[in-house]
Design a protein around this motif. Structure first.
Motif, mmCIF file in Angstrom:
data_model
loop_
_atom_site.group_PDB
_atom_site.id
_atom_site.type_symbol
_atom_site.label_atom_id
_atom_site.label_comp_id
_atom_site.label_asym_id
_atom_site.label_seq_id
_atom_site.Cartn_x
_atom_site.Cartn_y
_atom_site.Cartn_z
ATOM 1 N N ARG A 1 0.846 -1.197 0.000
ATOM 2 C CA ARG A 1 0.000 0.000 0.000
ATOM 3 C C ARG A 1 0.885 1.253 0.000
ATOM 4 O O ARG A 1 2.020 1.234 0.486
ATOM 5 N N THR A 2 0.346 2.317 -0.555
ATOM 6 C CA THR A 2 1.153 3.544 -0.664
ATOM 7 C C THR A 2 0.420 4.753 -0.080
ATOM 8 O O THR A 2 0.780 5.891 -0.336
ATOM 9 N N ASP A 3 -0.622 4.475 0.718
ATOM 10 C CA ASP A 3 -1.423 5.577 1.261
ATOM 11 C C ASP A 3 -0.964 6.019 2.651
ATOM 12 O O ASP A 3 -1.553 6.905 3.245
ATOM 13 N N LEU A 4 0.101 5.418 3.172
ATOM 14 C CA LEU A 4 0.614 5.819 4.483
ATOM 15 C C LEU A 4 1.758 6.820 4.265
ATOM 16 O O LEU A 4 2.268 6.937 3.150
ATOM 17 N N PRO A 5 2.160 7.560 5.317
ATOM 18 C CA PRO A 5 3.219 8.556 5.142
ATOM 19 C C PRO A 5 4.479 7.971 4.496
ATOM 20 O O PRO A 5 4.948 6.907 4.898
#
Ligand code: ZN
Length: 215
Positions: A164-168
């Motif tokens: 996933r790439t939606d975290l900081p």
């Protein structure tokens, strides 16, 4: 013919079931531990059972489920912790990360060394190379043990999926680029041990991973 002395054990730990990997050499009694995210007493019990002494603690990236138990394991074994320096901001956000999961904040400290791209890690008899694969986080790395045809992929590449790439620190364009330019160029028979879920191979993901075949 001598028996193989390589010991590979991988098992999920903690609430997010991060795959922790023990890679050892039963001839020398040495091992490395990759992503001891939680359940350190269980990991320690396996090491004791196998008669292995930890020489390095390697962290694929600084998400709590991968790094949460590292300091505890370091205190028990004296082994250094290695983590790419680009994930230091995430390491400093441990309280916030614990909040995301609703768990206690594990104690952490700065790593003993950075896992730099191209660096040789592992044991003298069981060496691997660091491949920097930013995208899931800026400091995400994969660890390639070429003689074993094994890639420990952290949360960059999964069987049929990607991290996933939606975290900081996440970047969706960058993770795809990292996988294409650094991982899919490896021999197709390379076994991939992801940070969560089951094993796959580079060839399998090249052919069938929907995130990688559509561009
Ligand atoms: Zn992660």
């Amino acid at each position: 013919m001598a028996e193989s002395t390589v010991v590979i054990e991988s098992f999920p730990v903690g609430p997010l079931q991060c795959n922790c990997t023990i890679l050892g050499d039963s001839a020398t009694g040495e091992a490395i531990v990759i992503d001891p995210g939680d359940e350190i007493s269980r990991i320690q019990a396996r090491l004791n059972k196998l008669g292995l002494k930890v020489k390095q603690i390697l962290i694929t990236h600084a998400h709590i489920d991968h790094v949460g138990g590292a300091l505890k394991l370091k205190r028990l074994t004296g082994a250094p912790i290695l983590l790419n320096e680009n994930d230091l901001p995430l390491l400093q956000m441990m309280e916030q990360q614990a909040g995301w999961l609703g768990v206690d904040t594990p104690e952490t400290e700065a790593p003993d060394a950075s896992l730099q791209d191209g660096m040789t890690i592992g044991l003298d008899t069981l060496a691997g190379q660091v491949i920097h694969t930013p995208g899931h986080t800026q400091g995400s790395v994969c660890l390639l043990f070429a003689p074993l045809r094994l890639l420990v992929a952290g949360d960059t590449l999964f069987a049929g999926s990607i991290g996933r790439t939606d975290l900081p620190g996440g970047n969706s364009r960058q993770i795809i680029d990292s996988i294409h330019s650094r991982l899919l160029v490896l021999p197709e028979e390379t076994q991939v041990l992801p940070g969560h879920g089951g094993l796959t191979t580079i060839g399998e993901e090249k052919d069938r991973n929907p995130f990688l075949t559509r561009r």
